[in-house]
Design a protein around this motif. Structure first.
Motif, PDB file in Angstrom:
ATOM      1  N   VAL A 300       1.203  -0.857  -0.061  1.00 27.67           N
ATOM      2  CA  VAL A 300      -0.172  -0.141  -0.056  1.00 27.67           C
ATOM      3  C   VAL A 300       0.819   1.755  -0.195  1.00 27.67           C
ATOM      4  CG1 VAL A 300      -1.409   1.031   1.322  1.00 27.67           C
ATOM      5  CG2 VAL A 300      -2.204  -0.940   0.981  1.00 27.67           C
ATOM      6  N   ARG A 301       2.367   1.143   0.498  1.00 28.65           N
ATOM      7  CA  ARG A 301       2.485   2.435   0.731  1.00 28.65           C
ATOM      8  C   ARG A 301       3.546   2.812  -0.295  1.00 28.65           C
ATOM      9  NH1 ARG A 301       7.024  -1.015   4.817  1.00 28.65           N
ATOM     10  NH2 ARG A 301       8.620  -1.902   2.997  1.00 28.65           N
ATOM     11  N   ASP A 302       3.857   2.206  -1.011  1.00 25.59           N
ATOM     12  CA  ASP A 302       3.989   2.065  -2.893  1.00 25.59           C
ATOM     13  C   ASP A 302       3.229   2.961  -3.079  1.00 25.59           C
ATOM     14  OD1 ASP A 302       6.942   0.750  -1.296  1.00 25.59           O
ATOM     15  OD2 ASP A 302       6.196  -0.775  -1.960  1.00 25.59           O
ATOM     16  N   ALA A 303       2.126   1.881  -3.162  1.00 23.00           N
ATOM     17  CA  ALA A 303       0.971   2.672  -4.306  1.00 23.00           C
ATOM     18  C   ALA A 303       0.992   3.950  -4.064  1.00 23.00           C
ATOM     19  CB  ALA A 303      -0.331   1.699  -4.340  1.00 23.00           C
ATOM     20  N   ILE A 304       0.697   4.322  -2.617  1.00 21.52           N
ATOM     21  CA  ILE A 304      -0.302   5.367  -2.761  1.00 21.52           C
ATOM     22  C   ILE A 304       1.082   6.468  -2.657  1.00 21.52           C
ATOM     23  CG2 ILE A 304       0.549   5.967  -0.143  1.00 21.52           C
ATOM     24  CD1 ILE A 304      -2.363   6.857  -1.564  1.00 21.52           C
ATOM     25  N   ALA A 305       2.263   6.314  -2.611  1.00 32.75           N
ATOM     26  CA  ALA A 305       3.208   6.771  -3.391  1.00 32.75           C
ATOM     27  C   ALA A 305       3.667   7.137  -4.852  1.00 32.75           C
ATOM     28  CB  ALA A 305       4.656   6.647  -2.876  1.00 32.75           C
ATOM     29  N   ASP A 306       3.017   6.782  -5.657  1.00 33.31           N
ATOM     30  CA  ASP A 306       2.882   6.494  -6.957  1.00 33.31           C
ATOM     31  C   ASP A 306       2.151   7.478  -7.081  1.00 33.31           C
ATOM     32  OD1 ASP A 306       1.371   6.814  -9.019  1.00 33.31           O
ATOM     33  OD2 ASP A 306       2.073   4.214  -9.964  1.00 33.31           O
ATOM     34  N   PRO A 307       2.283   8.709  -8.229  1.00 30.87           N
ATOM     35  CA  PRO A 307       1.125  10.290  -8.243  1.00 30.87           C
ATOM     36  C   PRO A 307       0.115   9.956  -9.072  1.00 30.87           C
ATOM     37  CG  PRO A 307       3.657  10.610  -8.531  1.00 30.87           C
ATOM     38  CD  PRO A 307       3.912   9.283  -8.522  1.00 30.87           C
ATOM     39  N   VAL A 308      -0.051   9.264  -9.982  1.00 29.61           N
ATOM     40  CA  VAL A 308      -1.490   9.090 -10.217  1.00 29.61           C
ATOM     41  C   VAL A 308      -2.417   7.968  -9.752  1.00 29.61           C
ATOM     42  CG1 VAL A 308      -2.294   7.426 -13.063  1.00 29.61           C
ATOM     43  CG2 VAL A 308       0.119   8.804 -12.462  1.00 29.61           C
ATOM     44  N   ILE A 309      -1.310   6.696  -9.226  1.00 25.82           N
ATOM     45  CA  ILE A 309      -2.743   6.215  -8.313  1.00 25.82           C
ATOM     46  C   ILE A 309      -3.088   7.264  -7.108  1.00 25.82           C
ATOM     47  CG2 ILE A 309      -3.025   3.819  -6.745  1.00 25.82           C
ATOM     48  CD1 ILE A 309      -1.357   3.105  -8.785  1.00 25.82           C
ATOM     49  N   ALA A 310      -2.192   8.065  -6.201  1.00 28.84           N
ATOM     50  CA  ALA A 310      -2.473   8.418  -5.117  1.00 28.84           C
ATOM     51  C   ALA A 310      -3.649   9.906  -5.092  1.00 28.84           C
ATOM     52  CB  ALA A 310      -1.749   9.352  -4.662  1.00 28.84           C
ATOM     53  N   GLY A 311      -3.292   9.929  -6.643  1.00 31.94           N
ATOM     54  CA  GLY A 311      -4.904  11.087  -7.406  1.00 31.94           C
ATOM     55  C   GLY A 311      -6.024  10.675  -7.737  1.00 31.94           C
ATOM     56  N   ALA A 312      -5.659   8.900  -8.241  1.00 34.67           N
ATOM     57  CA  ALA A 312      -7.194   8.400  -7.584  1.00 34.67           C
ATOM     58  C   ALA A 312      -7.516   7.667  -6.657  1.00 34.67           C
ATOM     59  CB  ALA A 312      -6.478   7.189  -8.643  1.00 34.67           C
ATOM     60  N   ALA A 338      -7.140  12.130   6.611  1.00 40.65           N
ATOM     61  CA  ALA A 338      -6.500  10.536   7.753  1.00 40.65           C
ATOM     62  C   ALA A 338      -6.471   9.397   7.532  1.00 40.65           C
ATOM     63  CB  ALA A 338      -7.043  10.671   8.777  1.00 40.65           C
ATOM     64  N   LEU A 339      -7.159   9.310   6.734  1.00 42.12           N
ATOM     65  CA  LEU A 339      -6.974   7.974   5.792  1.00 42.12           C
ATOM     66  C   LEU A 339      -5.504   7.784   5.255  1.00 42.12           C
ATOM     67  CD1 LEU A 339     -10.634   6.702   4.675  1.00 42.12           C
ATOM     68  CD2 LEU A 339      -8.585   6.038   6.737  1.00 42.12           C
ATOM     69  N   LEU A 340      -5.081   8.927   3.783  1.00 45.62           N
ATOM     70  CA  LEU A 340      -4.050   9.299   3.945  1.00 45.62           C
ATOM     71  C   LEU A 340      -2.854   9.107   4.001  1.00 45.62           C
ATOM     72  CD1 LEU A 340      -5.334  11.683   0.764  1.00 45.62           C
ATOM     73  CD2 LEU A 340      -5.311   9.560  -0.076  1.00 45.62           C
ATOM     74  N   GLU A 341      -3.519   9.173   5.115  1.00 43.64           N
ATOM     75  CA  GLU A 341      -2.163   9.917   5.916  1.00 43.64           C
ATOM     76  C   GLU A 341      -1.678   8.263   6.788  1.00 43.64           C
ATOM     77  OE1 GLU A 341       1.019  11.122   7.606  1.00 43.64           O
ATOM     78  OE2 GLU A 341      -0.323  12.496   6.514  1.00 43.64           O
ATOM     79  N   ARG A 342      -3.330   7.321   6.917  1.00 46.39           N
ATOM     80  CA  ARG A 342      -2.856   5.759   7.216  1.00 46.39           C
ATOM     81  C   ARG A 342      -1.543   5.017   6.525  1.00 46.39           C
ATOM     82  NH1 ARG A 342      -8.735   4.103   9.177  1.00 46.39           N
ATOM     83  NH2 ARG A 342      -6.943   2.245   9.827  1.00 46.39           N
ATOM     84  N   PHE A 343      -2.260   5.190   5.082  1.00 47.09           N
ATOM     85  CA  PHE A 343      -2.125   5.054   3.206  1.00 47.09           C
ATOM     86  C   PHE A 343      -0.548   4.516   3.254  1.00 47.09           C
ATOM     87  CE2 PHE A 343      -6.383   5.348   2.183  1.00 47.09           C
ATOM     88  CZ  PHE A 343      -7.150   4.497   2.791  1.00 47.09           C
ATOM     89  N   ARG A 344       0.412   5.915   3.893  1.00 45.67           N
ATOM     90  CA  ARG A 344       1.585   6.397   4.388  1.00 45.67           C
ATOM     91  C   ARG A 344       2.738   6.010   4.856  1.00 45.67           C
ATOM     92  NH1 ARG A 344      -1.306  11.841   3.492  1.00 45.67           N
ATOM     93  NH2 ARG A 344      -1.348  12.673   1.239  1.00 45.67           N
ATOM     94  N   ASN A 345       2.357   5.146   5.794  1.00 44.70           N
ATOM     95  CA  ASN A 345       2.965   5.266   7.151  1.00 44.70           C
ATOM     96  C   ASN A 345       3.748   4.365   5.706  1.00 44.70           C
ATOM     97  OD1 ASN A 345       4.161   3.970   9.594  1.00 44.70           O
ATOM     98  ND2 ASN A 345       1.937   3.668  10.307  1.00 44.70           N
ATOM     99  N   ARG A 346       4.537   4.822   6.463  1.00 43.08           N
ATOM    100  CA  ARG A 346       5.851   3.376   5.438  1.00 43.08           C
ATOM    101  C   ARG A 346       6.369   2.206   6.343  1.00 43.08           C
ATOM    102  NH1 ARG A 346       6.164   3.833   0.578  1.00 43.08           N
ATOM    103  NH2 ARG A 346       8.694   3.493   0.558  1.00 43.08           N
ATOM    104  N   ALA A 347       6.360   2.422   7.427  1.00 42.50           N
ATOM    105  CA  ALA A 347       6.201   1.631   8.680  1.00 42.50           C
ATOM    106  C   ALA A 347       5.245   0.321   8.324  1.00 42.50           C
ATOM    107  CB  ALA A 347       6.406   1.507   9.862  1.00 42.50           C
ATOM    108  N   ILE A 348       4.540   0.517   8.001  1.00 44.22           N
ATOM    109  CA  ILE A 348       3.183  -0.551   7.487  1.00 44.22           C
ATOM    110  C   ILE A 348       3.565  -1.414   6.905  1.00 44.22           C
ATOM    111  CG2 ILE A 348       0.919  -1.734   7.344  1.00 44.22           C
ATOM    112  CD1 ILE A 348       2.297  -0.366  10.588  1.00 44.22           C
ATOM    113  N   ALA A 349       4.012  -2.885   6.317  1.00 41.28           N
ATOM    114  CA  ALA A 349       4.255  -3.378   5.024  1.00 41.28           C
ATOM    115  C   ALA A 349       2.384  -4.304   4.717  1.00 41.28           C
ATOM    116  CB  ALA A 349       5.745  -4.238   4.928  1.00 41.28           C
TER     117      ALA A 349
END
Length: 460
Positions: A300-312, A338-349
């Motif tokens: 998840v942390r990688d997908a949300i770091a993708d600008p296209v997917i993050a925008g979607a 808050a959800l977006l911030e949770r998705f960005r948590n780099r410690a959660i694989a």
């Protein structure tokens, strides 16, 4: 090892049993066990948990071997904190579940068994008598093995013995999980004993709940960090995020723990909170999973770091919020951030393939129901079509496909041209999955196929 783990508990006194839990996996340990541990520390009471797997006894045996104690790692992206929890008293073997359900001291039976274990017929919304575990329980007079069959049998044993019923409490991500579990148990009981079905309908509450805590599957790193932070090896160690939420309909036959002392919210109607979570968090999780896998991401942390997917994802949170009624005490915009911030948590694989599995179970409440509502109002369904397209592409090309209807999906796709329109049409015709308002709508089909084309680089 178990004595040392028990010594780490701030209160080593063990409560008497009051809860039997089915499904002792990672989410149980990161959610229900945490709330129960907090309630017992704050207020005490005879609410210790016994845990059982429906088929696999290994985890239950491990709980017994560790005196019910386990390590919870909370990762916030900066630090990892270890807690040793002990609300579990022991494990229960599958063969012993019926006897424990009949025991008067068990007053609540909780479940985290995943959507596919319920034996739900997606077309009728009731019990599927052809589901392997359900079919076996309906035709076999031996002790049942399905969760629904076990609950019905346990309630029957209590009725026959003159013992008050336990409260079945689903903690799974299902729309109206209490209402759904009630219908399935009543359907099962009616097949075996109509009088039992009448008694359950009158005497047994089935509260609905909304649960939320991102809990990835444990890895060797989980166990290594637990060992580093506690000095002990713990096969039951689990990791999670700091956030947790539990909203519970306050209807219980024989009382309940003071879970609110640990942060749970007791309400009269869970539905607004549940819809918010299913459509915003879970729906966006599905978007991240299917689009992220299509783009070659793993977590998840990688997908949300993708600008296209993050925008979607941001667009989908806004679209989902527009389908919701007011949720008491919640600002949808703040909840989305808050959800977006949770998705960005780099410690959660959190693995995308873990979220992507069982798509036919997850699509209806997360994506298809709000899409049909939006379509009926003449609103914009584009984001819901994009997520649906992600599932179409995933179902068409991912191997092995982890879905209870995988064989049926493969059969539907056999010989179908691999162009977006053909793939969309084939899966749109899967019986009982898509509401007719979507399945029969040409614009919706074109919208989905168009997004499949984006994923495949083909023409719709």
């Amino acid at each position: 090892m178990t004595a040392r783990l028990a010594d780490l508990l701030t209160d080593p006194r063990r409560p008497r049993p009051g809860i039997l839990h089915l499904g002792p996996g990672a989410f149980f340990r990161a959610h229900l066990a945490v709330y129960t541990d907090g309630a017992l520390r704050a207020k005490g009471g005879a609410w210790g948990i016994e845990v059982a797997g429906l088929r696999d006894a290994a985890t239950a045996r491990q709980f017994t071997a560790q005196d019910g104690c386990f390590t919870l790692l909370v990762r916030d992206g900066t630090d990892t904190r270890a807690q040793v929890l002990g609300p579990v008293l022991r494990g229960v073997a599958p063969d012993d579940i019926p006897a424990r359900m009949a025991a008067p001291e068990i007053r609540i039976v909780t479940l985290t068994v995943t959507e596919k274990a319920y034996g739900l017929d997606p077309e009728s919304g009731g019990l599927d008598p052809t589901h392997p575990a359900i079919a076996a329980d309906l035709t076999n007079r031996a002790p049942p093995r399905s969760a629904v069959g076990l609950i019905a049998a346990g309630l029957a044993a209590r009725r026959d013995a003159g013992v008050p019923p336990f409260t079945p409490l689903s903690c799974d991500n299902l729309a109206g999980n209490g209402h759904l579990l009630r219908r399935l148990v009543l359907d099962f009981a009616a097949h075996r004993d109509p009088a039992l079905a009448e008694w359950i309908a009158t005497e047994v509450p089935f509260p609905s709940t909304m649960v939320d805590r991102i809990t990835p599957a444990s890895t060797p790193a989980t166990r290594a960090d637990a060992r580093r932070l506690t000095g002990m090896d713990d096969p039951l160690a689990v990791e999670t995020e700091p956030f947790l939420q539990w909203v519970i309909e306050d209807r219980f036959a024989q009382g309940r723990p003071d879970w609110d002392r640990a942060g749970a919210l007791f309400v009269q109607d869970v539905a607004p909170y549940e819809a918010m979570k299913l459509r915003m968090l879970n729906g966006t999780h599905s978007l991240l999973a299917w689009l992220g896998l299509a783009a070659g991401h793993e977590f998840v942390r990688d997908a949300i770091a993708d600008p296209v997917i993050a925008g979607a994802a941001r667009s989908h949170l806004q679209a989902a919020a527009r389908t919701l009624a007011s949720v008491p005490g919640v600002d949808p915009g703040a909840y989305a951030e808050a959800l977006l911030e949770r998705f960005r948590n780099r410690a959660i694989a959190h693995r995308l393939d873990q979220i992507a599995m069982d798509g036919t179970q997850k699509l209806p409440p997360r994506i298809l129901s709000p899409a049909a509502e939006m379509l009926a109002k003449g609103g914009d369904t584009d984001s819901f079509a994009r997520v649906t397209a992600g599932w179409v592409w995933h179902a068409a090309q991912h191997e092995p496909l982890r879905d209870p209807r995988a064989d049926e999906i493969r059969a539907r796709l056999a010989g179908v041209p691999r162009d977006p329109a053909s793939l969309t049409a084939a899966l749109m015709a899967l019986p009982g999955l898509f509401p007719p308002a979507l399945r029969d709508n040409a614009d919706w089909n074109r919208q989905v196929a168009g997004h499949v084309a984006v994923l495949t680089g083909g023409a719709a």
